[in-house]
Enzyme design. Structure first.
Site, PDB file in Angstrom:
ATOM      1  N   ARG A 218      -9.238  47.812  34.940  1.00  0.00           N
ATOM      2  CA  ARG A 218      -8.642  48.014  36.264  1.00  0.00           C
ATOM      3  C   ARG A 218      -9.528  48.872  37.166  1.00  0.00           C
ATOM      4  O   ARG A 218      -9.717  48.544  38.334  1.00  0.00           O
ATOM      5  CB  ARG A 218      -7.221  48.570  36.148  1.00  0.00           C
ATOM      6  CG  ARG A 218      -7.115  49.975  35.649  1.00  0.00           C
ATOM      7  CD  ARG A 218      -5.706  50.519  35.838  1.00  0.00           C
ATOM      8  NE  ARG A 218      -4.733  49.754  35.064  1.00  0.00           N
ATOM      9  CZ  ARG A 218      -3.452  49.647  35.383  1.00  0.00           C
ATOM     10  NH1 ARG A 218      -2.981  50.209  36.462  1.00  0.00           N
ATOM     11  NH2 ARG A 218      -2.625  48.966  34.625  1.00  0.00           N
ATOM     12  N   THR A 219     -10.094  49.944  36.636  1.00  0.00           N
ATOM     13  CA  THR A 219     -10.924  50.795  37.492  1.00  0.00           C
ATOM     14  C   THR A 219     -12.230  50.086  37.859  1.00  0.00           C
ATOM     15  O   THR A 219     -12.684  50.128  39.005  1.00  0.00           O
ATOM     16  CB  THR A 219     -11.221  52.138  36.801  1.00  0.00           C
ATOM     17  OG1 THR A 219      -9.982  52.751  36.447  1.00  0.00           O
ATOM     18  CG2 THR A 219     -11.989  53.073  37.709  1.00  0.00           C
TER      19      THR A 219
ATOM     20  N   LYS B   1     -27.292  49.763  21.938  1.00  0.00           N
ATOM     21  CA  LYS B   1     -28.378  49.874  20.968  1.00  0.00           C
ATOM     22  C   LYS B   1     -28.907  51.299  20.899  1.00  0.00           C
ATOM     23  O   LYS B   1     -29.982  51.547  20.359  1.00  0.00           O
ATOM     24  CB  LYS B   1     -29.514  48.914  21.335  1.00  0.00           C
ATOM     25  CG  LYS B   1     -29.105  47.451  21.215  1.00  0.00           C
ATOM     26  CD  LYS B   1     -30.136  46.531  21.850  1.00  0.00           C
ATOM     27  CE  LYS B   1     -29.574  45.127  22.020  1.00  0.00           C
ATOM     28  NZ  LYS B   1     -30.229  44.410  23.114  1.00  0.00           N
TER      29      LYS B   1
ATOM     30  N   ARG C 291     -18.121  55.570  34.415  1.00  0.00           N
ATOM     31  CA  ARG C 291     -16.965  55.922  33.580  1.00  0.00           C
ATOM     32  C   ARG C 291     -17.536  56.260  32.216  1.00  0.00           C
ATOM     33  O   ARG C 291     -18.339  55.490  31.674  1.00  0.00           O
ATOM     34  CB  ARG C 291     -16.001  54.730  33.492  1.00  0.00           C
ATOM     35  CG  ARG C 291     -15.007  54.753  32.326  1.00  0.00           C
ATOM     36  CD  ARG C 291     -13.960  55.832  32.453  1.00  0.00           C
ATOM     37  NE  ARG C 291     -13.088  55.651  33.580  1.00  0.00           N
ATOM     38  CZ  ARG C 291     -11.854  55.121  33.501  1.00  0.00           C
ATOM     39  NH1 ARG C 291     -11.375  54.714  32.354  1.00  0.00           N
ATOM     40  NH2 ARG C 291     -11.127  55.001  34.580  1.00  0.00           N
TER      41      ARG C 291
ATOM     42  N   HIS D  16     -11.150  62.531  37.559  1.00  0.00           N
ATOM     43  CA  HIS D  16     -11.127  61.152  38.024  1.00  0.00           C
ATOM     44  C   HIS D  16     -10.818  61.223  39.519  1.00  0.00           C
ATOM     45  O   HIS D  16      -9.711  60.916  39.954  1.00  0.00           O
ATOM     46  CB  HIS D  16     -10.022  60.397  37.266  1.00  0.00           C
ATOM     47  CG  HIS D  16     -10.082  58.907  37.404  1.00  0.00           C
ATOM     48  ND1 HIS D  16     -10.977  58.258  38.225  1.00  0.00           N
ATOM     49  CD2 HIS D  16      -9.342  57.939  36.817  1.00  0.00           C
ATOM     50  CE1 HIS D  16     -10.783  56.944  38.142  1.00  0.00           C
ATOM     51  NE2 HIS D  16      -9.796  56.729  37.286  1.00  0.00           N
TER      52      HIS D  16
END
Lengths: 440, 304
Positions: free
Chosen positions: B55-56, B83, B105, B133
């Protein structure tokens, strides 16, 4: 062996005199003293201290030679004014057998830059489950007397009791990393206003204090010696004060960084400030300084903890805890503890401050006694092994990470200007540092 | 305007108000047939998501695309990141590709602050660990203002796991800046030690707070907290701190119910309450796009 005469040195800040070193020993201390063929070292106005002794150094060898080796760490030690360092056991493999402690001991002897005294692990693999062969390490060529699982706490109270009791047989001491692990799961920094704001999991002061309280009582119960590593909180100081007043045989160390830096530095999220135990508050710093001045905290120990760039140049929670200390310990102690008047010669110490003798006691004589290093921690005087360092109290040095002798660069003091510069260090009569430069 | 948006504390009152006012203008675009402005044409916005958050990420993607920016989704899975590439190397890669803004994020608190040292472009914190946030706080403030008219003096209760909530941290800071009065409501175990220094009040008693609020914001309780001694059981938590039908009935008539999503229906919020007219949950999602458009526009629009 060659002879040296150090001219115009001020032993523990006293009046200028000349110090003659011959065959590894201080031969004479008197103005105008000399010896035939002696090399003259201009020590005019420099303060002579007994060679510094560090109870808590991570040399990383064997296992993490990319971060530090016995040789590179010894060189950093010599440049910092140290003539003896106690190498912590959390290497890979762990220093939990006679074989590993003898290896570290021999590497130190071969490097020849400082006496390297290995510390043995308390438990096999630092796992906290069963005792390592403490007696075998004590009887080895390394003659181990300090045992520590540093990096981990001996958290099992029964195992800690047994360790304290067992090492009495050879006058050993357990150096405890006081951290109740159930209270610090995932901890990233001191638990307080800053951790709340930064959203980093807190390391509460009580996790240290609860273990110290438990262990001083255990030491009293079994009549054993106990040493507390890197005390970091005001509450720990109060418990130690109580224990010492009660006659319990406990000693304690504080790191230079806990005397100067606080948790507010985490605001940058730069992991160079991540360390275990974590940087605490201004109030803790003030309490630690006062405790070091009044002797409740016995010694300064560096907890020199080299880490590679990749272990520090990352997200805070992923970074390894620890900071360099050997080359900056004395300047930080002079900055935080020495009476400012004494830095430029003359003056009386003020409250909660040390004079040069107090610095020597806390950075050399007392740590040497705790570690049982007979040739170290003795003020320069005729007949004494020539382990000493010369410090320029008038110098001001700006710390530059690039000029550090360690293989690693994780100094939290980069860019800071600190007082005092180590000009020369002598190990058993031979210069390891001259004119601020390592001699090998 | 600021260079990066790492924390809600980066916004002073006038800047925060400018973001909300700009978002109001951006919202009009969503009502048009052609939902696109040419403002950020030729600019590159990278979505760097180390945690799954459809959603974000989607919200930022839609926001950037409506401003005509080129959007690159650089998800941790299936890229060099999985990796073992370090954040710094990833940052230098994005830098070399000419990213004008990086929306990050990350599960580690402070990761956006580290990133900001390694890239020249703007960094937008889209949620870092248990820290902040800020765009969520902006969209929440926007939602409150559009529903209730003003933020000045607004009484806001934020209820739930404050300790681990980046939404709560950003909301407390932003709402205080904008003049609202925040009360955190939580079991004592889920409040951080040191919360006393925050610009808000604290209560352990939801019922004592409910009758006297304009906004109640319910926080999600993560599953992993439920078996870690923060509270005895999910059932007890729901009884003491859940917004059930009876509690919702005692809210002032005008009060709104917010939730940053995703919700645990029946845990912190009853389904009837989540679906009621006072709930703003779907609106919050729509407002998220407008607010993120405003943030990207203000961070990037001024530069040539």
């Amino acid at each position: 062996m060659s002879s040296f005469v150090l001219t115009g040195a001020r032993i523990l800040g006293a009046a200028k005199t000349d110090i003659v070193i011959t065959d590894g020993v201080v031969a004479e201390v008197a103005p105008g003293a000399s010896a035939p063929g002696a090399t003259r070292i201009d020590a005019d106005g420099l303060v002579a201290l007994p060679g510094l002794v560090d109870l808590h150094t991570h040399l990383r060898e064997p296992g993490r030679e990319d971060a530090e080796t016995v040789e590179s760490g010894s060189r950093a030690a010599a440049l910092g004014g140290y003539t003896a360092v106690c190498a912590m056991a959390n290497t890979d493999p762990v220093a939990d057998t006679a074989g590993v402690v003898e290896q570290v001991y021999r590497l130190g002897r071969d490097a020849g830059l400082a006496h390297v005294q290995p510390i043995g692990a308390v438990t096999v693999g630092l796992a906290g489950e069963r005792l390592a062969e403490l007696g075998a390490m004590a009887d080895s060529a390394a003659a181990v007397r300090i045992f520590s699982d540093d990096g981990h706490c001996v958290s099992d109270p029964r195992l800690m009791r047994r360790a304290l009791e067992y090492v009495k047989a050879f006058d050993g001491v357990i150096a405890q990393h006081a951290e109740e692990p159930r209270l610090t799961a995932g901890a990233q920094m001191h638990e307080g206003e800053w951790s709340a704001r930064l959203g980093l999991t807190g390391w509460p002061a009580v996790a240290e204090e609860a273990i110290i309280a438990r262990d001083v009582l255990l030491a009293e119960h079994v009549g054993a010696r106990l040493h507390i590593c890197h005390v970091s909180t005001a509450g720990s100081v109060e418990i130690l004060r109580w224990a010492k007043a009660r006659g319990i045989r406990v000693t304690a160390e504080v790191t230079p960084h806990h005397l100067l830096l606080t948790d507010a530095l985490a605001e940058s999220y730069d992991p160079v400030f991540k360390v275990n135990p974590p940087l605490r508050t201004d109030a803790d710093v003030a309490a630690l300084r006062a405790a070091l001045a009044d002797g409740v905290v016995d010694v300064v120990a560096t907890d020199h903890a080299p880490h590679t760039v990749e272990d520090k140049e990352c997200e805070w929670p992923y970074a390894r805890p620890g900071m360099l200390g050997l080359q900056t310990a004395l300047p930080v102690v002079l900055h935080t503890m020495l009476d400012p008047a004494l830095l430029d010669g003359g003056g009386e110490p003020g409250p909660a401050r040390l004079d040069w003798d107090g610095v020597a006691e806390r950075m050399s004589r007392r740590p040497a006694r705790i570690a049982g290093l007979a040739g170290h921690g003795r003020d320069p005087a005729p007949g004494v092994p020539a382990n000493l360092t010369l410090v320029d109290p008038a110098a001001r040095v700006t710390v530059d990470g690039g000029e550090i002798a360690s293989r690693s660069r994780n100094t939290p003091y980069a860019g800071r200007t600190l007082p005092g510069r180590v000009v020369a260090t002598f190990l058993a009569g031979a210069p390891t540092v001259l004119d601020g430069k390592a001699q090998r | 305007m600021i260079t990066h948006l790492l924390s809600a504390a980066d916004l002073d009152r006038s800047t925060a108000t400018l973001v909300l006012d700009t978002a109001t203008e951006m919202a009009t675009v969503a009502g048009r047939e052609v939902k696109k402005l040419p403002t950020l044409r030729g600019r590159t916005v990278v979505n760097l998501f180390y945690e799954d958050s459809t959603r974000t990420r989607t919200s930022f993607e839609v926001a950037a695309k409506r401003l005509s920016a080129d959007v690159i989704n650089f998800s941790a899975k299936g890229s060099s990141v999985s990796k073992g590439e370090s954040l710094k190397d990833t940052a230098l890669t994005l830098q070399a590709m000419g990213a004008d803004a990086v929306v990050i994020r990350h599960s580690a608190s402070g990761a956006p602050h580290r990133l900001a040292r390694w890239v020249d472009g703007s960094v937008v914190n889209a949620g870092d660990g248990t820290h902040e946030h800020p765009t969520q706080a902006l969209l929440d403030a926007y939602t409150m203002r559009s529903r209730l008219g003003t933020l000045e003096g607004l009484r806001v209760a934020i209820v739930g796991d404050v300790l681990h909530s980046r939404v709560a941290r950003s909301n407390v800071l932003l709402l205080a800046t904008l003049g609202a009065k925040v009360t955190l409501v939580s079991p004592p175990t889920l409040l951080p030690v040191g919360v006393g220094a925050w610009p808000c009040a604290v209560s352990y008693d939801l019922d004592a707070v409910l009758g006297d609020v304009d906004v109640v914001m319910m926080l999600r309780v993560q599953r992993e907290r439920m078996n870690d001694s923060y509270f005895p059981s999910a059932r007890e938590y729901a009884r003491r701190y859940g917004l059930d039908v009876a509690r919702a009935a005692r809210l002032p008539e005008h009060a709104i119910v917010m939730h940053p999503g995703p919700m645990n229906r029946g845990m912190e919020i009853a389904p009837e309450v989540a679906d009621s007219a006072r709930a703003t949950i779907v609106e919050q999602v729509a407002n998220g796009v407008s607010v993120r458009m405003a943030v990207l526009y203000l961070l990037l629009g001024g530069k040539s």
